[in-house]
Design a protein around this motif. Sequence first.
Motif, short mmCIF file in Angstrom:
data_model
loop_
_atom_site.label_atom_id
_atom_site.label_comp_id
_atom_site.label_asym_id
_atom_site.label_seq_id
_atom_site.Cartn_x
_atom_site.Cartn_y
_atom_site.Cartn_z
N GLY A 89 0.51 -1.12 -0.31
CA GLY A 89 0.06 0.51 0.33
C GLY A 89 0.90 1.28 -0.51
O GLY A 89 0.14 2.07 0.58
N GLY A 90 2.54 1.02 -0.15
CA GLY A 90 3.14 2.08 0.08
C GLY A 90 3.80 2.63 -1.24
O GLY A 90 4.02 1.29 -2.12
N SER A 112 2.57 -3.68 11.04
CA SER A 112 1.55 -4.99 10.31
C SER A 112 1.24 -4.69 9.65
O SER A 112 0.39 -4.99 8.54
CB SER A 112 -0.09 -5.23 11.35
OG SER A 112 0.45 -4.47 12.73
N ARG A 113 2.28 -4.54 8.11
CA ARG A 113 2.16 -4.91 7.01
C ARG A 113 2.98 -5.34 6.35
O ARG A 113 4.48 -5.63 6.82
CB ARG A 113 2.43 -2.90 6.60
CG ARG A 113 1.53 -2.18 6.50
CD ARG A 113 1.30 -1.11 5.56
NE ARG A 113 2.52 0.24 5.83
CZ ARG A 113 2.73 0.79 5.50
NH1 ARG A 113 1.62 1.05 4.77
NH2 ARG A 113 3.84 1.85 5.46
N CYS A 114 3.01 -6.11 5.01
CA CYS A 114 4.17 -7.08 4.60
C CYS A 114 5.08 -5.97 3.42
O CYS A 114 4.84 -4.56 3.07
CB CYS A 114 3.13 -7.84 3.28
SG CYS A 114 2.16 -8.53 3.70
N VAL A 115 6.27 -6.60 3.09
CA VAL A 115 7.17 -5.48 2.11
C VAL A 115 6.77 -6.58 1.28
O VAL A 115 7.32 -7.89 1.02
CB VAL A 115 8.29 -5.18 3.06
CG1 VAL A 115 7.95 -4.41 4.58
CG2 VAL A 115 9.17 -6.59 3.74
N TYR A 116 7.60 -5.79 0.29
CA TYR A 116 8.45 -6.66 -1.13
C TYR A 116 9.99 -5.69 -1.29
O TYR A 116 10.39 -4.90 -1.67
CB TYR A 116 7.75 -6.22 -2.17
CG TYR A 116 8.31 -7.11 -3.46
CD1 TYR A 116 7.06 -8.26 -3.79
CD2 TYR A 116 8.57 -6.85 -4.56
CE1 TYR A 116 6.67 -8.56 -5.20
CE2 TYR A 116 8.94 -7.79 -5.50
CZ TYR A 116 8.19 -8.55 -5.94
OH TYR A 116 8.21 -9.63 -6.69
N SER A 128 11.87 -10.85 -3.31
CA SER A 128 10.62 -11.22 -2.57
C SER A 128 10.07 -12.01 -1.93
O SER A 128 9.58 -13.15 -1.95
CB SER A 128 11.89 -10.97 -1.16
OG SER A 128 10.67 -10.07 -0.95
N GLY A 129 9.04 -11.04 -3.21
CA GLY A 129 7.58 -11.39 -3.29
C GLY A 129 7.42 -11.02 -1.86
O GLY A 129 7.70 -10.31 -1.20
N TRP A 130 5.96 -11.19 -1.39
CA TRP A 130 5.45 -10.20 -0.19
C TRP A 130 6.07 -11.47 0.72
O TRP A 130 5.67 -12.09 0.76
CB TRP A 130 4.16 -9.90 -0.45
CG TRP A 130 3.25 -9.39 -0.97
CD1 TRP A 130 2.82 -8.79 -2.44
CD2 TRP A 130 3.63 -7.58 -1.04
NE1 TRP A 130 2.38 -8.13 -3.44
CE2 TRP A 130 2.81 -7.37 -2.30
CE3 TRP A 130 4.60 -6.81 -0.30
CZ2 TRP A 130 3.15 -5.94 -2.77
CZ3 TRP A 130 4.37 -5.40 -0.54
CH2 TRP A 130 3.91 -4.89 -2.05
#
Length: 133
Positions: A89-90, A112-116, A128-130
Motif C-alpha cells: 500500500g506504499g 503490521s504490513r507486508c513488504v516487497y 522476495s515476493g510479499w
Amino acid sequence: MQRWKGRGRRAASLVAFTAALWLSVGGLFAAPPAQAAAAGTCGGRLARTVAFETGEVRVYKSRTQACAMTVARVPGERRQMAVSIQPRGGAPVRDAGRFTRYAGPVTVGTISRCVYVKGNVAGGSADSGWILC
C-alpha cells in the motif's frame, strides 16, 4: 511601568517554551518517514535473506520498521547495485548506483504490513515476493 516589562519577557519565554514543546511532541506521534538508513547498518533482527548468483538481499525487521540492503557476494570493483523495499500500500524506497560492497540500507515504516524487496548486483537479481506479513 517596570512590572509590565517583566511580564512581557515572561510571556515571550512561555510562548517560546510552548512552541518548542509542541514541535517536539508532534515529532513523537508522526509516522516514521521512508528513508535511507545510517551507512551500512539496519536496525532490528535479520528476518530474511534472499540469495542470488552475485549477492544477496538482507531484510531486517524491528517493531516499527523494515530495512533492506543488497550485499555483493564478492566485494571488489565498483559495479551497478540496487535495493528497493516497498510496504504493501506504499511507495518503494530505492538505493541504486555503483558500489563496491553493498547498496542501501533503505527503511520503511511497517507496523503490521507486508513488504516487497528487490535487489541486484552486476546483472544478478532477486525479489522476495510479499514477506513479513
